[in-house]
Design a protein around this motif. Structure first.
Motif, PDB file in Angstrom:
ATOM      1  N   SER A 157       0.853  -1.186   0.000  1.00  7.11           N
ATOM      2  CA  SER A 157       0.000   0.000   0.000  1.00  7.11           C
ATOM      3  C   SER A 157       0.892   1.239   0.000  1.00  7.11           C
ATOM      4  O   SER A 157       2.055   1.187   0.417  1.00  7.11           O
ATOM      5  CB  SER A 157      -0.902   0.020   1.233  1.00  7.11           C
ATOM      6  N   CYS A 159       0.496   3.829   1.913  1.00  3.22           N
ATOM      7  CA  CYS A 159       0.753   4.175   3.312  1.00  3.22           C
ATOM      8  C   CYS A 159       1.878   3.326   3.889  1.00  3.22           C
ATOM      9  O   CYS A 159       2.776   3.836   4.573  1.00  3.22           O
ATOM     10  CB  CYS A 159      -0.515   3.973   4.139  1.00  3.22           C
ATOM     11  N   ILE A 180      -8.813   6.833   1.603  1.00  2.00           N
ATOM     12  CA  ILE A 180      -8.824   5.678   0.710  1.00  2.00           C
ATOM     13  C   ILE A 180     -10.073   5.694  -0.168  1.00  2.00           C
ATOM     14  O   ILE A 180     -11.090   6.309   0.165  1.00  2.00           O
ATOM     15  CB  ILE A 180      -8.738   4.359   1.485  1.00  2.00           C
ATOM     16  N   GLY A 184     -10.329   0.548  -0.974  1.00  4.55           N
ATOM     17  CA  GLY A 184      -9.361   0.533   0.111  1.00  4.55           C
ATOM     18  C   GLY A 184      -7.969   0.984  -0.287  1.00  4.55           C
ATOM     19  O   GLY A 184      -7.014   0.791   0.469  1.00  4.55           O
ATOM     20  N   HIS A 185      -7.836   1.618  -1.467  1.00  4.03           N
ATOM     21  CA  HIS A 185      -6.552   2.132  -1.923  1.00  4.03           C
ATOM     22  C   HIS A 185      -6.464   3.633  -1.646  1.00  4.03           C
ATOM     23  O   HIS A 185      -7.459   4.360  -1.746  1.00  4.03           O
ATOM     24  CB  HIS A 185      -6.358   1.891  -3.423  1.00  4.03           C
ATOM     25  N   GLU A 186      -5.259   4.108  -1.346  1.00  5.32           N
ATOM     26  CA  GLU A 186      -5.061   5.529  -1.121  1.00  5.32           C
ATOM     27  C   GLU A 186      -5.390   6.337  -2.385  1.00  5.32           C
ATOM     28  O   GLU A 186      -5.069   5.915  -3.498  1.00  5.32           O
ATOM     29  CB  GLU A 186      -3.607   5.801  -0.722  1.00  5.32           C
TER      30      GLU A 186
END
Length: 303
Positions: A157, A159, A180, A184-186
């Motif tokens: 990820s 992060c 996100i 669920g991805h930045e």
């Protein structure tokens, strides 16, 4: 202005907060996050996870194969010069609904009618109007493509990668947060959040061309390349508002090397490598022209 910090190398000269903000509040980067994404691309390239920034994005993101963004070299994405059609501004006269708004709805907002997923949300913008690397056009989606490249290339990820490669090594005092998307991805193009002094630590790292206390965290050559317009890329010299554009950073005009991370509503990190001066401003209003006069005066006095 909600926060202001001016430092020269490791010495804080000014630190102020307004409107109820304190040194414990995580303050939004808005599009300053784009520059963080660009730095992570530099680290991943130095480590060999990304073989070359002249590779096309689809080399790392299988879901973009056969698309215009997939065929775009990483270097052109770093320079906001993909040549793919994307409208950053919404047309308020038509009730909004521009390309950025459509990307936001498809990537971030969880609606029963929006099931595209991150890759498909990007791939839908698929009309090329210029060859890559020939014209500057600010488009947040280009950073989102870089975010995909980074995640697929590193297997981490954003992060996690930032925490390991930058945040811990520079001794930050607080955890940061990153918005996100629906998967669920930045969201690589914005919405990173950190306390003011940690933004200043990041700025100090950049002022030292990626070095921290004798350890090279971001490759020095990457920092030079990221903040320099090559002779073959003169279209970047006056990209926007009097600024040039490097690898997701704005370049000050003139012979003195200075650069800036800029975000919507007045988020700014200004860096002067020759003097190791940095200024961090967070705000809720873009209308603060005095910040440029203040920066000029600070560089004039301490630079």
């Amino acid at each position: 202005m909600t926060g202001l910090l001016i430092a020269k190398d490791d010495r804080i000269l000014v630190e102020r907060y307004q409107y109820g903000r304190t040194d414990r509040d995580r303050l939004s980067s808005q599009s300053m996050a784009k520059s963080i994404t660009g730095m992570l691309i530099g680290i991943a390239t130095a480590e060999g996870a990304i073989k070359s920034i002249d590779d096309a994005a689809e080399t790392y993101v299988p879901g973009l194969k056969g698309t215009e963004y997939g065929a775009t070299p990483i270097r052109a994405l770093l320079h906001m010069s993909s040549g793919v059609k994307f409208g950053e501004e919404n047309d308020e006269s038509k009730g909004g609904g521009g390309d950025l708004d459509r990307l936001w709805v498809d990537m971030v907002r969880k609606h029963w009618f929006s099931q595209k997923g991150t890759v498909a949300s990007i791939a839908q913008f698929n009309q090329r109007i210029a060859p890559p690397g020939t014209r500057f056009h600010y488009a947040s989606i280009e950073t989102d493509v870089l975010g995909l490249v980074l995640r697929y290339a590193t297997g981490q990820s954003m992060c996690g990668y930032l925490q390991e490669k930058v945040w811990q090594p520079i001794g930050t005092e607080a955890d940061a947060k990153w918005l996100i998307d629906a998967e669920g991805h930045e969201v690589a193009h914005g919405f990173f959040n950190a306390v003011l002094r940690d933004y200043a630590r990041l700025a100090r790292l950049l002022a030292h061309d990626g070095a921290w206390e004798g350890k090279q965290i971001i490759p020095a050559q990457w920092m030079i390349d990221a903040t320099t317009v090559r002779a073959s890329e003169t279209y970047l010299a006056k990209a926007e508002g009097g600024f040039g554009y490097g690898y997701q950073v704005y370049l000050f005009p003139g012979s003195r090397r200075q650069f800036a991370l800029l975000g919507h509503l007045g988020q700014r990190i200004l860096v002067d490598p020759p003097s190791k001066l940095v200024m961090v401003q967070t705000a809720v209003d873009e209308k603060s022209p005095e910040i440029w006069r203040l920066w000029s005066a600070v560089v004039g006095q301490f630079g």
